[in-house]
Scaffold this active site. Structure first.
Site, short mmCIF file in Angstrom:
data_model
loop_
_atom_site.label_atom_id
_atom_site.label_comp_id
_atom_site.label_asym_id
_atom_site.label_seq_id
_atom_site.Cartn_x
_atom_site.Cartn_y
_atom_site.Cartn_z
CG HIS A 133 -3.94 1.79 -7.18
ND1 HIS A 133 -4.39 3.08 -7.12
CD2 HIS A 133 -3.73 1.43 -5.88
CE1 HIS A 133 -4.45 3.48 -5.87
NE2 HIS A 133 -4.06 2.49 -5.09
CG ASN A 184 -3.12 7.29 -4.10
OD1 ASN A 184 -3.94 7.76 -3.30
ND2 ASN A 184 -2.80 6.01 -4.11
#
Ligand SMILES: NC(=O)c1ccc[n+]([C@@H]2O[C@H](COP(=O)([O-])OP(=O)(O)OC[C@H]3O[C@@H](n4cnc5c(N)ncnc54)[C@H](O)[C@@H]3O)[C@@H](O)[C@H]2O)c1
Length: 301
Positions: A133, A184
């Protein structure tokens, strides 16, 4: 020794930037996209970025584009997917990639929040599947979260950590494949409370952003929350949590305030209004400010 060959699937915002970083670090990269105009513009976008950043523009020679997924992944050692955030699209794509790729190629998804297990749990070769990511823009933000599923081989994780360190990124290991991974989850825990403060009329949206930017946001790039907790003392942190945590938002779903904004078509900058109203000039100024800040941070690394 030849560097691992890279295939990047999806030449949008993230994909072209990821291809750029690998190429700049000396890797041969094949970039593919289902959308012909996006693929056609990818090399021009990379060249513009390289020039804007003062990076070696000859790196572009190592980026080849191919409209054919099978051809793009066939010789790759490391394949990273950056197509749109849609589970069904990603699942179908990885089934196709698995058929076309070499059996020893590592398969990575750049999903923002979808568990890697949901995307690649159905593959025959789950030991080589993992998450990488990146953050936007890939050539300015250092972090890459490397996410393991319960099946990912240690050798695939070690290879991926080393690969991303060698191209100048800051890879970190995420040991459990949970929605949102680490970055996140942290980011959206903050956003939930930010929205709740506005929803409960404790302050307006501009004030929320000012409080963050003019206070702890100033320190965040050099002082993480757990370093900060140790700095002030875990005893003080505990005392603060006893008072504050019962009062902050802990609802398990999206805020009704946010749902209402979306239902009203207040989609943020793209519609001119979200939490705040945005003229085209204000939008351009904000984007320029963020880019300037990230470039200065890279220059000082
Ligand atoms: N934008 C961000 O800030 C950000 C940050 C980190 C991760 N991500 C993740 O990265 C991924 C890509 O995001 P983005 O912002 O670059 O999206 P984007 O819309 O800019 O690009 C996605 C590209 O994928 C292509 N595509 C769609 N389906 C395809 C398929 N089956 N085969 C080949 N190409 C296909 C599209 O044509 C498009 O060009 C998403 O999973 C997103 O959640 C985004």
């Amino acid at each position: 020794m030849t560097k691992p060959r890279i295939a990047v699937i999806g030449a949008g915002l993230m994909g072209h930037g990821i291809a750029q970083v690998f190429a700049l670090a000396g890797h041969e990269v094949v970039l593919t996209d289902a959308d012909a105009p996006t693929l056609a513009s990818a090399r021009d976008r990379i060249l513009a970025n390289l020039r804007d950043l003062g990076d070696d523009a000859t790196a572009l020679a190592r980026v080849r584009v191919s409209p054919d997924l099978g051809e793009a992944v066939r010789d790759a050692d490391f394949i990273v997917e950056a197509v749109r955030e849609d589970l069904a699209v990603k699942q179908k794509l990885f089934a196709e990639i698995e058929r076309a790729a070499r059996p020893d190629a590592i398969l990575a998804s750049n999903t923002s929040v979808i568990p890697i297990t949901a995307i690649m749990g159905g593959l025959a070769g789950r030991a080589r599947a993992l998450g990488t990511h990146w953050w936007n823009p890939p050539y300015l933000v250092p972090l890459v979260e490397v996410i393991a599923t319960q099946w990912t081989a240690a050798s695939a994780l070690d290879f991926t950590m080393k690969l991303h360190a060698e191209i100048g990124k800051t890879p970190v290991r995420v040991k459990k494949d949970v929605p949102g991974f680490v970055g996140n989850r942290l980011q959206h825990a903050l956003w939930r409370e930010a929205i709740s403060l506005v929803e409960n009329d404790i302050c307006d949206a501009e004030t929320v952003d000012t409080v963050i930017k003019a206070a702890f946001g100033r320190r965040l790039a050099v002082l993480g929350p757990l370093e900060n907790a140790d700095l002030v003392g875990t005893d003080l942190t505990l005392a603060i949590h006893r008072t504050v945590l019962p009062a902050i938002d802990s609802r398990p779903g999206p805020s009704p305030y946010l749902e209402k904004l979306v239902a009203q078509g207040k989609l943020g900058m793209k519609s001119g209004e979200g939490f705040r109203t945005w003229t085209p000039e204000q939008q351009a100024a904000l984007r320029a400010r963020v880019l300037k800040h990230l470039k200065a941070a890279r220059a000082s690394d």
